[in-house]
Scaffold this motif. Structure first.
Motif, short mmCIF file in Angstrom:
data_model
loop_
_atom_site.label_atom_id
_atom_site.label_comp_id
_atom_site.label_asym_id
_atom_site.label_seq_id
_atom_site.Cartn_x
_atom_site.Cartn_y
_atom_site.Cartn_z
N VAL A 707 0.89 -1.35 0.11
CA VAL A 707 0.02 0.16 0.08
C VAL A 707 1.01 1.39 -0.19
O VAL A 707 0.14 2.36 0.25
CB VAL A 707 -0.98 -0.02 1.17
CG1 VAL A 707 -1.89 -1.11 1.04
CG2 VAL A 707 -0.23 -0.06 2.44
N GLY A 708 1.97 1.04 -0.22
CA GLY A 708 3.00 2.36 -0.27
C GLY A 708 3.86 2.64 1.02
O GLY A 708 4.27 3.87 1.13
N ALA A 709 3.74 1.99 1.99
CA ALA A 709 4.54 2.22 3.11
C ALA A 709 4.03 3.42 3.99
O ALA A 709 4.97 4.17 4.09
CB ALA A 709 6.08 2.12 3.11
N PRO A 710 2.80 3.73 4.29
CA PRO A 710 2.21 4.72 4.85
C PRO A 710 2.83 4.84 6.38
O PRO A 710 2.96 3.78 6.93
CB PRO A 710 0.69 4.83 4.52
CG PRO A 710 0.63 3.22 4.61
CD PRO A 710 1.71 2.47 4.06
N THR A 711 2.83 6.07 6.81
CA THR A 711 3.35 6.42 8.24
C THR A 711 2.09 6.17 9.13
O THR A 711 2.30 6.22 10.27
CB THR A 711 4.18 7.52 8.28
OG1 THR A 711 3.19 8.71 7.91
CG2 THR A 711 5.54 7.66 7.51
N GLU A 712 0.95 6.49 8.76
CA GLU A 712 -0.49 6.47 9.49
C GLU A 712 -1.54 5.93 8.69
O GLU A 712 -1.36 5.71 7.56
CB GLU A 712 -0.51 7.89 9.91
CG GLU A 712 -0.81 8.82 9.05
CD GLU A 712 -0.91 10.27 9.46
OE1 GLU A 712 -1.32 11.09 8.78
OE2 GLU A 712 -0.59 10.56 10.71
N GLY A 713 -2.40 5.47 9.29
CA GLY A 713 -3.37 5.05 8.59
C GLY A 713 -3.92 3.16 8.80
O GLY A 713 -3.23 2.95 9.78
N SER A 714 -4.59 2.75 8.19
CA SER A 714 -5.02 1.37 8.17
C SER A 714 -3.77 0.56 7.68
O SER A 714 -3.50 -0.66 8.16
CB SER A 714 -6.15 1.03 7.57
OG SER A 714 -5.96 1.38 6.04
N GLY A 715 -3.05 1.09 6.79
CA GLY A 715 -1.86 0.28 6.43
C GLY A 715 -0.60 0.53 7.07
O GLY A 715 0.63 -0.16 6.83
N ALA A 716 -0.59 1.25 8.17
CA ALA A 716 0.81 1.41 8.95
C ALA A 716 1.00 0.43 9.89
O ALA A 716 0.25 -0.37 10.29
CB ALA A 716 0.57 3.01 9.79
#
Length: 795
Positions: A707-716
């Protein structure tokens, strides 16, 4: 009359001058030499007399008698005056009586009158003249000369005839004597059974243990008053009972080591000067001086005993009076080495610490693996706990001399202890606290000029308090510590550079490269250019193993990422080498090398992000994702953590998450040049496979990267995974204990379901033919593979 001369006390010996003691010693030695000289002269005279008596030709007894009678007549003629006054009958009677008396009272070899007085100081030669002569007809007898006896008359020589064996009689006599000796030994030395011998040994051992415990407890309770008991305890190191000697000596070694660790003061004891010895002091001070002097002397003797034990074992040498076998000496030497290692770590501030270092460091290269490991571990502990750097500097000097003296033929473990030096916090740039000018106390003139009387009083009290606080802190200044660390590192780098220059094919090279990788940021800038060239030549030579080449790459980037930023050096050849060799890693033996690869990637990309192009970052991201498929789970976690850093550090990394190609060209995975492999035209399809990995942490990282290595959110990711570096994650999820961390849930095999809608995809006519074929009875006919051959032959 009693001898009132007493042995001088220890205090009196201290007050006695050195010249007087030397004179006493010289007088004592002179007396001993003169006594020995006198004894040698007497022995020489005795030997000459024996030699003359043996070599002189014996005379017949009759001639001797005639000669003495003639002499007697001459004497009678001279002294004729008193005999003329006697009658002939009286004279004859007196002669007869004299002859009868001489038979009982005089020696047979002498014809002198009995009443002649013996001389008080008769010479030795005259005494030997009285020995009976042997006739020529007698067989020569062999004599054994014994030690002479000395009495009032002088020295009396002692000789014994050498016994001659005569056949069976002597054998019988010997047999009888042996039987008598056996009977005597049986009567007085009863034979013990093995159980009784074991019980006797246990009893002796228990007595020795109780004695050691009593002495040790007395010393520990009052060290000042019981310092003499240290000598008594140390004397037990020479235990002579062969049944308990080995165990007792081991117990005494360990007991003394623990005692010294407890009673040794926290400062170094220096010897007193002559002026201090001559000065009168209080009783308490004198008592403390005697205690310190006794402690240092006993500690010195104890270390000498340990050293002698190790030397005897190394030289395979036993003393004549020793009661310990050569095999048991190995156990004693091991205990001695353990005691020395404990004292090396526990008492780095006390006397003779440099002597212990000189003993321990050569044993790091010992043939015995256990002793070598013991000494290496002790040195590592010393490095870790040494805050000031004095002890570390001493050890590093001795190790450097050992490596050079052995011509670089030492164990690699000897150099690997350098990695535990506490110098990693030291930086060449000074801290702000060091740069700031130190606060100076005001002079008297400044105080009088700027302050009032009350202010001066308060200022004086404040300065006094600050001085007391500085003394109470007693911490070493940063400049002094930095100076010691600089000197230590200089010796370490000199050792490393010598090996790189003179012994490139030595087994010490991996340890050298590993050390350079750790301390490279502290090397002087002048050596950077030459060192990078040497490292590249080592990689290009192809003689290094994969792990050694990784250490070369890591050392080069440590150099270039620190002070090396100012140098105009292109590290592209190191990037290419690492990219080319990444696929040498696998889930087998090279899995441990991934830790070094993660360190290299951190220095190459995270710390040099401005010098790295986008194409190079994309190529490494793709190759690392492929590598994560065929390594162990902890390596996959570390690699995916590194990929996360790359995606967050460099922009446009999400190009690899899109299936459509971006730009011209085709991705060339077999190309070894990361700049020209067209990595932007591929996709990270490996992440979909890693999402179904059996390890739960790998699944989390793969889902996070998709999911793009997010720093926050559901994919963190959770914080415990994002805040730790890749190398730490690699160690945390290690599989060295052959278990998964965290445990992997067991998967039950799924039953394959039949496809219900298969008939809908088949044509109607084809379906009829299939049904007809299935309904028909199948007749199995025998297969004839030679049928066509038979038909061709018939035609």
């Amino acid at each position: 009359r009693k001898n009132k001369k007493r042995v001088p006390s220890f205090r009196k010996l201290l007050r006695t001058s050195k010249i007087k003691l030397d004179n006493k010693l010289k007088n004592k030695q002179y007396k001993q030499q003169s006594a020995a000289k006198k004894y040698r002269k007497e022995q020489k005279k005795l030997r000459e007399a024996v030699r003359d008596a043996i070599s002189r030709k014996p005379f017949p007894l009759e001639e001797c008698k005639k000669k003495h009678v003639a002499e007697k007549q001459e004497e009678e003629e001279e002294d004729a005056l008193p005999l003329d006054m006697m009658d002939e009958d009286d004279l004859k009677l007196m002669e007869d009586l004299a002859q009868k008396a001489s038979f009982l009272t005089r020696d047979l070899s002498s014809n002198e009158p009995v009443h002649v007085k013996k001389r008080k100081r008769e010479s030795v030669i005259d005494k030997y003249e009285k020995v009976p002569r042997r006739m020529q007809t007698e067989p020569e007898k062999e004599f054994i000369h014994l030690l002479p006896i000395k009495d009032k008359r002088g020295i009396i020589p002692q000789t014994v005839e050498k016994p001659v064996l005569h056949g069976a009689q002597d054998e019988e006599e010997d047999g009888e004597e042996m039987e008598e000796a056996e009977d005597f030994s049986q009567d007085h030395l009863p034979v013990l059974s093995p159980e009784e011998m074991a019980a006797q040994r246990r009893q002796k051992l228990q007595e020795r243990k109780v004695h050691i415990a009593a002495l040790a407890s007395a010393i520990l309770s009052e060290p000042d008053n019981n310092i003499k008991k240290l000598k008594e305890l140390r004397a037990m190191l020479m235990e002579q009972d062969p049944n308990v000697a080995v165990i007792v000596r081991k117990l005494v070694m360990v007991s003394l080591m623990e005692i010294f660790k407890d009673i040794v003061p926290s400062y170094k004891i220096r010897p007193l000067t002559e002026t201090e010895k001559a000065t009168k002091v209080k009783k308490e001070t004198q008592k403390l001086r005697e205690f310190e002097e006794g402690l240092v002397s006993q500690y010195k003797f104890y270390l000498e005993n340990l050293e002698q034990t190790i030397k005897d074992w190394k030289q395979r040498k036993l003393k004549k009076s020793n009661v310990i076998s050569l095999k048991a000496y190995k156990g004693l030497a091991e205990i001695a080495v353990k005691c020395l290692c404990e004292l090396l770590v526990a008492l780095p501030h006390f006397n003779f610490h440099n002597n212990i270092i000189v003993l321990i460091v050569p044993l790091m290269n010992d043939a015995s693996k256990m002793i070598s490991q013991l000494c290496c571990e002790a040195v590592k502990k010393l490095f870790k706990q040494d805050k000031l750097g004095y002890a570390s500097l001493g050890v590093v000097k001795v190790i450097s001399g050992l490596v050079r003296g052995r011509n670089y033929d030492v164990r690699p473990e000897v150099l690997k202890v350098f990695l535990h030096l506490r110098i990693k916090e030291v930086e060449l740039q000074k801290d702000s606290e060091d740069i700031a000018p130190k606060k100076k106390f005001m002079t008297y003139k400044e105080k009088r000029k700027n302050l009032s009387r009350m202010q001066r009083k308060w200022k004086k009290a404040e300065e006094k308090l600050e001085r007391e606080l500085l003394e109470a802190e007693a911490s070493e200044s940063k400049e002094k510590k930095l100076k010691l660390h600089t000197e230590t590192l200089n010796i370490v780098f000199v050792t490393y550079f010598r090996i790189l220059k003179k012994a490139q094919k030595s087994p010490l090279l991996p340890a050298v490269l590993e050390g350079l990788a750790k301390f490279a940021h502290l090397i002087n800038v002048e050596f950077f250019d030459d060192l990078v060239i040497v490292l590249h030549s080592l990689i290009a030579s192809g003689s290094l193993s994969y792990r050694e080449s990784l250490h070369c790459v890591l050392s080069a980037f440590h150099i270039l990422s620190g002070q090396g930023d100012v140098l105009n050096i292109d590290p592209m050849k190191f990037y290419t080498h690492l990219y080319k060799t990444l696929f040498s890693l696998h889930a087998g033996g090279t899995n441990d090398d991934i830790g070094i690869v993660l360190q290299c990637l951190d220095v190459m990309f995270a710390k040099r992000r401005k010098q790295v192009s986008q194409q190079r970052a994309l190529a490494f991201l793709k190759r690392l994702s492929t590598l994560a498929l065929h390594v162990l789970p902890n390596s996959s976690v570390g690699i995916l953590a590194t990929n996360r850093v790359l995606m967050q550090t460099f922009s446009k990394m999400d190009l690899l998450l899109d299936n459509e190609s971006q730009g011209s060209g085709v991705y060339l995975p077999e190309l070894d040049e990361p700049e020209h492999c067209n990595a932007q035209n591929t996709a990270l399809w490996e992440l979909h496979l890693l999402q179904r990995h059996y390890h739960p942490i790998v699944q989390k990282f793969a889902a996070h990267l998709i999911v793009g290595a997010p720093t926050e959110g559901s994919g963190a990711l959770p914080l415990d995974l994002t805040q730790r570096p890749a190398t730490e994650l690699f160690e945390t999820y290690s599989m060295r204990e052959m278990t998964f961390n965290p445990p992997v849930a067991s998967v039950t095999p799924r039953r394959k379901d039949t496809f219900s809608g298969m008939d809908s995809f088949i044509d109607e006519e084809l379906n009829k033919q299939l049904q007809q074929h299935i309904s028909e009875t199948v007749v199995h006919k025998p297969l004839d593979f030679a049928k066509h051959l038979k038909e061709s032959s018939l035609s």
